[in-house]
Design a protein around this motif. Structure first.
Motif, PDB file in Angstrom:
ATOM      1  N   LYS A 284     -11.616  20.467 -12.282  1.00  0.00           N
ATOM      2  CA  LYS A 284     -12.496  21.207 -13.166  1.00  0.00           C
ATOM      3  C   LYS A 284     -13.633  20.357 -13.723  1.00  0.00           C
ATOM      4  CE  LYS A 284      -9.100  24.628 -14.516  1.00  0.00           C
ATOM      5  NZ  LYS A 284      -8.389  25.251 -15.614  1.00  0.00           N
ATOM      6  N   THR A 285     -13.568  19.047 -13.595  1.00  0.00           N
ATOM      7  CA  THR A 285     -14.636  18.221 -14.117  1.00  0.00           C
ATOM      8  C   THR A 285     -15.897  18.443 -13.299  1.00  0.00           C
ATOM      9  OG1 THR A 285     -13.974  16.356 -12.737  1.00  0.00           O
ATOM     10  CG2 THR A 285     -13.060  16.457 -14.964  1.00  0.00           C
ATOM     11  N   THR A 286     -17.024  18.485 -13.986  1.00  0.00           N
ATOM     12  CA  THR A 286     -18.300  18.711 -13.310  1.00  0.00           C
ATOM     13  C   THR A 286     -19.261  17.608 -13.685  1.00  0.00           C
ATOM     14  OG1 THR A 286     -19.039  20.088 -15.148  1.00  0.00           O
ATOM     15  CG2 THR A 286     -18.012  21.217 -13.276  1.00  0.00           C
ATOM     16  N   SER A 287     -20.311  17.507 -12.913  1.00  0.00           N
ATOM     17  CA  SER A 287     -21.315  16.486 -13.203  1.00  0.00           C
ATOM     18  C   SER A 287     -22.412  17.084 -14.074  1.00  0.00           C
ATOM     19  CB  SER A 287     -21.910  15.958 -11.893  1.00  0.00           C
ATOM     20  OG  SER A 287     -22.669  16.968 -11.273  1.00  0.00           O
ATOM     21  N   ILE A 288     -23.225  16.212 -14.612  1.00  0.00           N
ATOM     22  CA  ILE A 288     -24.331  16.651 -15.457  1.00  0.00           C
ATOM     23  C   ILE A 288     -25.338  17.451 -14.645  1.00  0.00           C
ATOM     24  CG2 ILE A 288     -26.267  15.815 -16.838  1.00  0.00           C
ATOM     25  CD1 ILE A 288     -24.473  13.553 -17.764  1.00  0.00           C
ATOM     26  N   ALA A 289     -25.434  17.185 -13.368  1.00  0.00           N
ATOM     27  CA  ALA A 289     -26.397  17.878 -12.513  1.00  0.00           C
ATOM     28  C   ALA A 289     -26.070  19.368 -12.372  1.00  0.00           C
ATOM     29  CB  ALA A 289     -26.439  17.227 -11.137  1.00  0.00           C
ATOM     30  N   THR A 290     -24.812  19.750 -12.524  1.00  0.00           N
ATOM     31  CA  THR A 290     -24.453  21.169 -12.400  1.00  0.00           C
ATOM     32  C   THR A 290     -24.686  21.947 -13.690  1.00  0.00           C
ATOM     33  OG1 THR A 290     -22.157  20.737 -12.997  1.00  0.00           O
ATOM     34  CG2 THR A 290     -22.705  20.700 -10.645  1.00  0.00           C
ATOM     35  N   PHE A 291     -24.923  21.247 -14.788  1.00  0.00           N
ATOM     36  CA  PHE A 291     -25.087  21.905 -16.087  1.00  0.00           C
ATOM     37  C   PHE A 291     -26.251  22.896 -16.114  1.00  0.00           C
ATOM     38  CE2 PHE A 291     -26.758  21.970 -20.453  1.00  0.00           C
ATOM     39  CZ  PHE A 291     -25.692  22.563 -21.081  1.00  0.00           C
ATOM     40  N   PRO A 292     -27.470  22.537 -15.669  1.00  0.00           N
ATOM     41  CA  PRO A 292     -28.575  23.513 -15.718  1.00  0.00           C
ATOM     42  C   PRO A 292     -28.280  24.794 -14.935  1.00  0.00           C
ATOM     43  CG  PRO A 292     -29.433  21.320 -15.325  1.00  0.00           C
ATOM     44  CD  PRO A 292     -27.956  21.222 -15.217  1.00  0.00           C
TER      45      PRO A 292
END
Length: 105
Positions: free
Chosen positions: A44-52
């Motif tokens: 479930k962890t995501t990177s900052i790049a997927t936030f937008p």
């Protein structure tokens, strides 16, 4: 059993249900209560790049008010603020008059 209007009497629901099948199942309860495995948590962890992209996705789900609704909400908010301002001003005025009356006596 019917009431005087010819309608069926209301039946209790949920935990107080007297007859029929309960709407609450233990399967759903157990599924919600099972602990999350460490492997699942890592997935479930995501990177900052997927936030937008996630923000855009969530913003598309928002139900935005129409112009008329927004005007109504704004007018209601201003009316509420005016009423509260008058209430606080009145309380302050009465308190200051009371204090002056006590100090002058």
């Amino acid at each position: 059993m019917t009431n005087p209007n010819g309608q069926n009497a209301a039946q209790p629901t949920g935990k107080r249900q007297l007859r029929g099948v309960s709407p609450v199942s233990s399967d759903g309860y157990e599924a919600k209560r099972t602990p999350v495995n460490a492997d699942e948590a890592e997935e479930k962890t995501t990177s900052i790049a997927t936030f937008p992209g996630e923000v855009v996705s969530e913003m598309s789900k928002v139900i935005w008010p129409t112009g008329k609704q927004m005007l109504n909400y704004t007018l209601i908010t201003f009316a509420f603020l005016i009423v509260l301002t008058i209430l606080v001003w009145g309380t302050d005025t009465l308190a200051s008059m009371g204090i002056r009356w006590i100090l002058i006596r």
